[in-house]
Design an enzyme around this catalytic site. Sequence first.
Site, PDB file in Angstrom:
ATOM      1  N   ARG A  51      39.301  80.790  27.132  1.00  0.00           N
ATOM      2  CA  ARG A  51      39.923  80.657  28.458  1.00  0.00           C
ATOM      3  C   ARG A  51      41.163  81.542  28.545  1.00  0.00           C
ATOM      4  NH1 ARG A  51      40.835  74.658  30.441  1.00  0.00           N
ATOM      5  NH2 ARG A  51      41.171  75.765  32.417  1.00  0.00           N
ATOM      6  N   CYS A  65      49.068  74.629  29.551  1.00  0.00           N
ATOM      7  CA  CYS A  65      47.635  74.506  29.271  1.00  0.00           C
ATOM      8  C   CYS A  65      46.898  74.654  30.587  1.00  0.00           C
ATOM      9  CB  CYS A  65      47.334  73.187  28.580  1.00  0.00           C
ATOM     10  SG  CYS A  65      47.811  71.728  29.543  1.00  0.00           S
TER      11      CYS A  65
END
Length: 279
Positions: A175, A234
């Site tokens: 990611r 995050c």
Amino acid sequence: MNAIITATELASELAQPTAPVLLDVRYQLGGPPGRPEYEAGHVPGAVYVDLDGELASPPGPAGRHPLPDLEVFAAAMRAAGVRADRSVVVYDGGQGWAAARAWWLLRWAGHPDVRVLDGGLAAWQASGGAMSIDKSTPSAGDFTPAPGALPLLTADDAAALARRGVLLDARAAERYRGEVEPIDRVAGHIPGAVSAPTTENIAEGDTVFRDASELAERFASLGATPDAEVGVYCGSGVSAAQQVLALAVAGIPAALYVGSWSEWSADPSRPVATGPQPG
């Protein structure tokens, strides 16, 4: 004060007259609520806390897990028996993400003594800890939030910190690189951020944290040392809290960007980097 507690230490403290308040924050991203699991069995005396409803506000421009309304958070903590003069221990069922979110919020809101059960419920059961299906009904607590005890980053703060300090991206490496993005609008990372997946904070094949020395070595290799200015983000401010906790175990203070990538990527004006390098 240590930020984590072992299952053996918790069992000993729960046997004392001044046992800690115990919060069960089991949660799965995109999964079913944790309350049915709590009702099927929990550490005796634990009170269930709902991450989505009590540790975050509804999703919106500020991200998928924005800071909770302080009144809602305070009411939930008092209903769980949280008091300013009594320690709190938090656990979840996995790698400490949800428990760390509760730990961080309580610490940020001024509670002086909060720890996470290292290894969560799995470690408790592996140690032979008892389980209960009884609903806990503690006496009301008196906790009143006083925000600001831990550092908090806005999107602009995170951008600036990535340039002058160390901004860690706690998501999976793919990611970060922008190869996949299963949830948010845009793939990639905040320019200047360093990839630091939370999975590497946990002992291989276990749910407990690596030793403090191992964590310190890991973070030092990423530029995060006690003398550096460190921040973490995050996807939505949950797993990053586990990274802040791991940093605390290693003796490294760090700020949390709660809005994280879900807030950053929702704004088309903010730059996005891809690939394995900070950019």
